[in-house]
Design an enzyme around this catalytic site. Sequence first.
Site, PDB file in Angstrom:
ATOM      1  N   PRO A   9       0.796  -1.229   0.000  1.00  0.00           N
ATOM      2  CA  PRO A   9       0.000   0.000   0.000  1.00  0.00           C
ATOM      3  C   PRO A   9       0.833   1.286   0.000  1.00  0.00           C
ATOM      4  CG  PRO A   9      -0.129  -1.119   2.125  1.00  0.00           C
ATOM      5  CD  PRO A   9       0.527  -2.073   1.172  1.00  0.00           C
ATOM      6  N   ASN A  10       0.314   2.237  -0.734  1.00  0.00           N
ATOM      7  CA  ASN A  10       0.874   3.596  -0.853  1.00  0.00           C
ATOM      8  C   ASN A  10       2.150   3.667  -1.693  1.00  0.00           C
ATOM      9  OD1 ASN A  10      -1.121   4.918   0.836  1.00  0.00           O
ATOM     10  ND2 ASN A  10      -0.183   3.827   2.536  1.00  0.00           N
ATOM     11  N   ARG A  17       5.258  10.780  -2.509  1.00  0.00           N
ATOM     12  CA  ARG A  17       4.941  10.458  -1.128  1.00  0.00           C
ATOM     13  C   ARG A  17       6.161  10.671  -0.226  1.00  0.00           C
ATOM     14  NH1 ARG A  17       4.842   4.348   1.225  1.00  0.00           N
ATOM     15  NH2 ARG A  17       4.109   4.931   3.286  1.00  0.00           N
ATOM     16  N   TYR A  22      11.252   8.594   1.247  1.00  0.00           N
ATOM     17  CA  TYR A  22      11.201   7.534   0.233  1.00  0.00           C
ATOM     18  C   TYR A  22      11.855   7.907  -1.098  1.00  0.00           C
ATOM     19  CZ  TYR A  22       7.972   5.535   3.615  1.00  0.00           C
ATOM     20  OH  TYR A  22       7.420   5.024   4.761  1.00  0.00           O
ATOM     21  N   ASN A  73       7.775  -5.714  -1.123  1.00  0.00           N
ATOM     22  CA  ASN A  73       7.767  -4.620  -0.146  1.00  0.00           C
ATOM     23  C   ASN A  73       6.333  -4.547   0.369  1.00  0.00           C
ATOM     24  OD1 ASN A  73       7.749  -2.333   1.376  1.00  0.00           O
ATOM     25  ND2 ASN A  73       8.866  -1.064  -0.091  1.00  0.00           N
ATOM     26  N   ALA A  76       3.171  -0.876   4.768  1.00  0.00           N
ATOM     27  CA  ALA A  76       2.630  -0.857   6.139  1.00  0.00           C
ATOM     28  C   ALA A  76       2.198  -2.237   6.622  1.00  0.00           C
ATOM     29  CB  ALA A  76       1.460   0.119   6.213  1.00  0.00           C
ATOM     30  N   HIS A  99      12.637  -2.875   1.836  1.00  0.00           N
ATOM     31  CA  HIS A  99      12.091  -1.577   2.247  1.00  0.00           C
ATOM     32  C   HIS A  99      13.014  -0.486   1.736  1.00  0.00           C
ATOM     33  CE1 HIS A  99       9.304  -3.650   4.825  1.00  0.00           C
ATOM     34  NE2 HIS A  99      10.313  -4.414   5.200  1.00  0.00           N
TER      35      HIS A  99
END
Length: 144
Positions: A9-10, A17, A22, A73, A76, A99
């Site tokens: 997610p995301n 973001r 990141y 990855n 969350a 990550h």
Amino acid sequence: MVIDVIHGPNLNMLGRREPEIYGTTTLADIDRELMEYGTSQGADIESFQSNTEGEIVDRIQEAFGRVSGVIINPAAYTHTSVAIRDALAMLSCPVVEIHLSNIHKREPFRHHSYISGVADGVIAGFGARGYLMALQAILEMIRK
Ligand code: DQA
């Protein structure tokens, strides 16, 4: 040889973001680099992104018995998902957890991963570069 790359997610928002954490590389940039390197190594890279836990579980089940390796990855869900861990535990191919950030240097709730206990290797803290490192590592594992 198929390697499945699963983005949680995301991660579809990468590049925009929290770039200070990141980076500015987009998910499309990452996938393109993986596909180019994969092709040069005789590996087909398949990429999947979802913001939904169940869809990630479905994707892992589809990988069962079909792919040579999984790079994931879980974002969350790393810190919450027994379901994704259980799905990965079914696989007999190599699994690499990745990550962008070093989760151990961040907030305490990010220090625990449900995924690491079923991964063959973990890469964290190298930003987008880590994906290529993960691909190189998994290809080595598969070829051994
Ligand atoms: C992440 C780290 C997670 O803690 C976070 O929830 C993410 C991204 C990373 O790549 O650094 O979404 O997996």
